[in-house]
Design an enzyme around this catalytic site. Structure first.
Site, short mmCIF file in Angstrom:
data_model
loop_
_atom_site.label_atom_id
_atom_site.label_comp_id
_atom_site.label_asym_id
_atom_site.label_seq_id
_atom_site.Cartn_x
_atom_site.Cartn_y
_atom_site.Cartn_z
N HIS A 1 56.54 36.34 60.43
CA HIS A 1 56.54 35.20 61.37
C HIS A 1 56.18 33.90 60.66
O HIS A 1 55.02 33.50 60.63
CB HIS A 1 55.53 35.46 62.50
CG HIS A 1 55.99 36.52 63.44
ND1 HIS A 1 56.74 36.24 64.56
CD2 HIS A 1 55.82 37.86 63.42
CE1 HIS A 1 57.01 37.37 65.19
NE2 HIS A 1 56.47 38.36 64.52
N GLU B 1 56.59 30.95 61.55
CA GLU B 1 56.15 29.88 62.45
C GLU B 1 54.64 29.71 62.47
O GLU B 1 54.14 28.63 62.81
CB GLU B 1 56.69 30.11 63.87
CG GLU B 1 56.10 31.28 64.65
CD GLU B 1 56.81 32.61 64.42
OE1 GLU B 1 57.42 32.79 63.35
OE2 GLU B 1 56.72 33.49 65.31
N CYS C 1 61.61 38.20 62.77
CA CYS C 1 61.11 39.51 63.17
C CYS C 1 62.19 40.28 63.94
O CYS C 1 63.14 40.75 63.32
CB CYS C 1 59.81 39.37 63.94
SG CYS C 1 58.81 40.86 63.79
#
Ligand code: GLN
Length: 539
Positions: free
Chosen positions: A507, A509, A381
């Site tokens: 994102h 993650e 990001c």
């Protein structure tokens, strides 16, 4: 449908979310369909507008809900598929009640905490049960028993249990059993008082989870059992784990928590098959290799600010039989002392998401260091936007390139506000949020790692790569390897001449799980291991 409510007492940060998630893991591995959710008593509508210092990471769901980081644990520990329904705050409850009041829905009655606020909370539990199905809903109540703001939630779950009838609801209460060094003793008084407080509200817990640094011996268990009015097998030791949070389900199973819960709820299931979970834990604890990866951010001293990133690195490490030593680097320190001091010797550099310009120059220096020295780089990001700015400045020669987030009148706004964001006035819930599709360029690193031409990933941003600069960047060797389906938004950039220089606008993650590491994290850790050859573990 059966219901488990998890409350906490004595102090916050007891690991209630982890314990709830671990119970979810065990029930799922016994073949049950588990739904998990969190009730947060604060007045914000969601944590999306909160500072990481206040709240830690904001965890984003597929539908774009900005939620508490405990939902990250729920998704990593179970297969529960969460949506905005699964994180209810007092702010949402009151907003809904007040909207109904303004619309005249209460037919002239006085609107009160009981029954209107409590009904709203109970209605949400029923809505989740109806819309999501499943066998068990685990609901964690944020905060600590005794907090004024938590009372409506506790009253609501008390009423809910009453209405659901015996055998359908289990109350689990997590407390602290502190060790007093001078007396060399574990103390049960805070736990006794916390249970008493819960009883005053009308909730008698069925199970007490005792967070402790030392084993609970029989005496201590008996005392808690006696004062807590629960059978001794319902006093569960939750001792600090030495190596990894993923050990918690295994420890709780040893304490027979899942047997006990199933018995109380009248659920007949086989024992859980913990084989895959155990082998994941073994890989985390006993890796053959290790790498040092620097995470360069501005909330680095905060344990919770980049939680999902640290977890995703652990998952990717385990898949590569490698321990990832995370070196937390404060971006502002790089501004003061230069990159060498902090970045030399690292085998990978990761720049996570972020907002505002504090520390950005340090991050840009870190990205340059990674690019020039061939150190594997992973930008997420803001970390992608930083990589673009650095490339524009130092490779394309656009001296003052920056983002309009940092300088509205930028001479070279290589990162700029997305078109649809220009009319946005409200802060909360207005970013480009949630799942969006990305098309990948065949032959790129991203394509190779995902093994797919189309992917979906979760987003949370307002700014984007400014396509006016696309050609200039591509001419100098940057590859835009992922774009939104019409090709308008750059979603992934990479440098094909570099061992691993990949950065994404989304994102990743949030989609990594213990036994399903995210491809971009997997590739990053692998590249880091190859940087100077994998090393044997330090200990
Ligand atoms: N501040 C940047 C934006 O809004 C990056 C956001 C992020 O890293 N989550 O686009």
């Amino acid at each position: 449908m059966k219901y488990i409510f998890v409350t906490g007492g004595v102090v916050s940060s007891l690991g209630k979310g982890l314990a709830a998630s671990s119970l979810g893991t065990l029930l799922e591995l016994r073949g049950l369909r588990v739904i998990m959710q969190k009730f947060d008593p604060y007045l914000n509508i969601d944590p999306g507008t909160m500072n990481p210092y206040e709240h830690g990471e904001v965890y984003v769901l597929d539908d774009g809900a900005e939620t508490d980081l405990d939902l990250g644990h729920y998704e990593r520990f179970t297969h529960t598929n969460l949506s905005k329904l699964n994180n209810l705050t007092s702010g949402q409850v009151y907003q809904s009640v007040l909207d109904k009041e303004r619309a005249g829905k209460y037919k002239g009655r006085t609107v009160q905490v009981i029954p209107h606020v409590t009904n709203e909370i109970k209605a949400r539990i029923h809505e989740v049960a109806e819309k999501m199905g499943g066998d068990v809903i685990i609901t964690e109540i944020g905060g600590t028993v005794g907090d004024i703001e938590g009372l409506p939630f506790l009253e609501a779950i008390r009423q809910f249990a009453q209405e659901a009838g015996p055998g359908n609801v289990v109350f689990v209460h997590a407390t602290l059993v502190p060790y007093i060094k001078a007396a060399q003793e574990l103390k049960t008084k805070p736990t006794q008082q916390s249970i008493a407080k819960l009883r005053e509200i009308g909730i008698a817990p069925h199970i007490i989870l005792c967070r402790t640094e030392h084993p609970l011996d029989l005496d201590v268990r008996e005392k808690i059992s006696l004062f807590g009015n629960v059978p001794i097998e319902s006093v569960v030791e939750v001792r600090d784990v030495k190596n990894t949070i993923y050990e918690v389900p295994l420890k709780l199973h040893e304490e027979r928590l899942d047997d006990n819960v199933c018995r109380l709820l009248g659920l007949t299931t086989p024992q859980p098959d913990l084989g895959r979970w155990r082998s994941f834990v073994q890989r985390v604890i006993h890796p053959s290799h290790h790498v040092r990866i620097g995470v360069v951010g501005k909330y680095i001293e905060l344990q919770d600010a980049y939680k999902s990133i640290y977890e995703a690195l652990t998952h990717a490490g385990a898949a590569n039989d490698c321990k990832v030593d995370i070196v937390r680097v404060d971006a502002e320190s790089i501004e003061k002392a230069g990159p060498e001091l902090y970045l030399a010797g690292l085998q990978g550099i990761l720049i996570p998401g972020g907002f505002g310009d504090r520390g950005t120059e340090g991050k840009i220096t870190a990205a340059r260091y990674a690019r020039e020295k061939g150190v594997p780089y992973f930008g997420i990001c803001l970390g992608m936007q930083i990589a673009v700015i650095e490339f524009a400045r130092n490779v394309c020669g656009l001296k003052n390139a920056t983002s309009t987030e940092f300088d509205k009148a930028a001479e070279h706004p290589v990162i700029s506000l997305m078109e649809e964001q220009k009319k946005v006035r409200q802060l909360g819930g207005t970013m480009r949020l949630g799942t969006w599709v990305t098309d990948l360029v065949p032959g790129s690193k991203a394509f190779e790692l995902y093994h797919s031409a189309t992917i979906t990933e979760r987003h949370r941003h307002r700014f984007e790569f400014n396509s006016d600069y696309k050609e200039r960047m591509e001419d100098k060797g940057m590859l835009i390897s992922g774009t939104s389906p019409k090709g308008e938004l750059a979603e992934i950039i990479e440098l094909p001449d570099h061992p691993y220089f990949v950065a994404c606008q989304f994102h990743p993650e949030f989609l990594s799980k213990p036994n399903h590491p995210h491809p971009l994290f997997h590739g990053f850790v692998k590249a880091a291991m190859q940087r100077h050859g994998a090393q044997e573990p330090a200990c």
